[in-house]
Design a protein around this motif. Structure first.
Motif, PDB file in Angstrom:
ATOM      1  N   LEU A  58       0.842  -1.194   0.000  1.00  0.00           N
ATOM      2  CA  LEU A  58       0.000   0.000   0.000  1.00  0.00           C
ATOM      3  C   LEU A  58       0.880   1.247   0.000  1.00  0.00           C
ATOM      4  CD1 LEU A  58      -3.066   0.754   0.155  1.00  0.00           C
ATOM      5  CD2 LEU A  58      -2.636   1.321   2.548  1.00  0.00           C
ATOM      6  N   LEU A  71      -8.695   0.476  -5.208  1.00  0.00           N
ATOM      7  CA  LEU A  71      -9.102   1.300  -4.074  1.00  0.00           C
ATOM      8  C   LEU A  71     -10.402   2.047  -4.369  1.00  0.00           C
ATOM      9  CD1 LEU A  71      -5.602   2.706  -3.058  1.00  0.00           C
ATOM     10  CD2 LEU A  71      -6.949   1.000  -1.826  1.00  0.00           C
ATOM     11  N   LEU A 107      -9.885   6.215   3.912  1.00  0.00           N
ATOM     12  CA  LEU A 107      -8.902   5.175   3.618  1.00  0.00           C
ATOM     13  C   LEU A 107      -7.609   5.462   4.379  1.00  0.00           C
ATOM     14  CD1 LEU A 107      -9.386   4.765  -0.250  1.00  0.00           C
ATOM     15  CD2 LEU A 107     -10.393   3.393   1.592  1.00  0.00           C
ATOM     16  N   ALA A 121      -2.456   5.552   1.361  1.00  0.00           N
ATOM     17  CA  ALA A 121      -3.200   4.647   0.488  1.00  0.00           C
ATOM     18  C   ALA A 121      -2.983   4.959  -0.991  1.00  0.00           C
ATOM     19  CB  ALA A 121      -4.691   4.716   0.820  1.00  0.00           C
ATOM     20  N   ASN A 168      -0.826   3.447   8.547  1.00  0.00           N
ATOM     21  CA  ASN A 168      -0.377   2.380   7.653  1.00  0.00           C
ATOM     22  C   ASN A 168       0.572   1.513   8.459  1.00  0.00           C
ATOM     23  OD1 ASN A 168       0.236   0.751   5.508  1.00  0.00           O
ATOM     24  ND2 ASN A 168       1.383   2.291   4.351  1.00  0.00           N
ATOM     25  N   ASN A 208      -4.202   0.216   7.624  1.00  0.00           N
ATOM     26  CA  ASN A 208      -3.760  -0.861   6.752  1.00  0.00           C
ATOM     27  C   ASN A 208      -2.795  -1.741   7.525  1.00  0.00           C
ATOM     28  OD1 ASN A 208      -3.144  -2.264   4.134  1.00  0.00           O
ATOM     29  ND2 ASN A 208      -1.111  -1.421   4.566  1.00  0.00           N
TER      30      ASN A 208
END
Length: 390
Positions: A199, A211, A226, A230, A356, A389
């Motif tokens: 990602l 996405l 998101l 991302a 992330n 993520n």
């Protein structure tokens, strides 16, 4: 001799427990961290206070060495070195400000240490701050709850500490019995992804389309969040592709990206809809070392990506999304005190926390980030949107 070693040994062991349990990633266990000032105040020598501080911080940030090893694909030694460096600010502040004087000298010095670790420059490494427990102890009290927690932490360093322990434990039990998780804002949805290290690194249009499909597939909410990074690099091509991909919908997407220019890059959140797009938020405090590297400019990396992410320390504490004021927190900011308090001062309508965290595998770092975000949201009684993520 044995007695002289026994006392500091017990204090260090209890500090390790406070760090491990308080920062285990379970939000209702955060109040265990308020034991730290009590243990710090019971030290009889400055070196003992340093050992207690180091034990607490090392235990609270125990996932860092493994996380660094995951991120760089190396053995654990670089992570151990960074772990040591990261602890230096916390230990140094509590080492210097410790005193064995009676009266109000010690509590006043602990207040100074609390403030120092909450705001820059020391607050840049101000993880595991016990004040974060305010959201559990005094849910919904807002600034009064923050003040009450600060008073409780201060009293923990005085002879009245037994009364402080009883009072704070009582509020803790009451809060745990009545605990509810923060709600989502109406029509918002945070999307968690499981795309690992790809990602943000896979920047092809095929990944962008994947996405877009994820965003369009959400059946609840018209504002979709998101995770950090991302979209990879935010470029006019990516912006147009996304805007076209959302044509025919009333969806607004808020997603992480990197905005590169001649002097470095910003870790940002962008807002995209069929009607247009904009850079919504620039991260106030990127991760020191791996992202924020101000020393790079001193050695000749001043005009390229290698100069690292910029830190916008006190910029954009809240952003507007439609008619709502939102307090964004990207990854590392969720571990600190001053970004969320600065945002809270501007009376936001919700908190949006993104990250992330693929590199945190085998650690509780993401759980700790989310627990911190949840605690702050409950303190100020704010809706919370989370998107990570892994």
């Amino acid at each position: 001799m044995h007695r002289e070693l026994f006392r500091p040994g017990v204090l260090v062991a209890l500090s390790i427990c406070a760090g491990c349990i308080g920062w285990s990633g379970h939000v209702l266990l955060l109040p265990v961290a308020v034991a730290f000032p009590l243990l710090w105040s019971l030290a009889r020598r400055r070196l003992q206070a340093a050992a207690v501080s180091a034990a607490y911080f090392f235990a609270a940030s125990r996932g860092l060495p493994q996380g660094v090893a995951n991120f760089y694909g190396q053995d654990i030694w670089p992570g151990l070195l960074l772990w040591l460096v990261a602890s230096s600010a916390f230990v140094a502040v509590h080492f210097v400000l410790w005193t064995d004087r009676k009266g109000w000298q010690k509590p006043l010095r602990y207040v100074a240490a609390c403030i120092a670790m909450a705001i820059p420059p020391f607050g840049i490494l101000g993880w595991a701050h016990p004040i974060t427990a305010a959201g559990v102890l005094f849910s919904g009290w807002g600034w009064w709850g923050l003040a009450a927690t600060a008073v409780g932490l201060t009293v923990m360093t005085t002879q009245y500490r037994p009364a402080a322990v009883i009072v704070m434990a009582s509020f803790w039990l009451w809060s745990a019995a009545e605990w509810t998780t923060p709600i989502l804002p109406a029509s918002w949805m945070g999307v968690d992804l499981q795309m690992g290290g790809s990602l943000g690194r896979d920047t092809g249009l095929q990944r962008q389309q994947e996405l877009i499909d994820v965003a369009r597939a959400q059946s609840v909410g018209t504002t979709i969040v998101l995770p950090e990074s991302a979209l990879g690099f935010w470029t006019p091509t990516v912006a147009r592709f996304w805007q076209k991909g959302l044509t025919g919908t009333d969806i607004t997407v808020i997603a992480g990206a990197a905005l590169l220019d001649a002097s470095g890059y910003d870790n940002v959140l962008v807002q995209i809809s069929a009607k247009g797009h904009e850079v919504l938020y620039r991260e106030r405090m990127p991760v020191p070392g791996s992202m924020w590297q101000p020393w790079r400019g001193w050695i000749g990396h001043s005009n390229d990506y290698e100069s690292g992410a910029r830190a916008h320390f006190f910029a954009n504490p809240v952003v507007e999304v439609g008619s709502a004021k939102v307090a964004p927190l990207i990854c590392y900011e969720q571990l600190l005190v001053w970004p969320v308090l600065q945002s809270a001062f501007h009376r936001p309508d919700a908190i949006v926390a993104v990250g992330n965290g693929w590199w945190t595998a085998g650690t509780s770092i993401i759980d700790i980030q989310q627990a911190s975000s949840e605690a702050w949201a409950r303190l100020f009684n704010l809706p919370l949107v989370i998107s990570f993520n892994i």
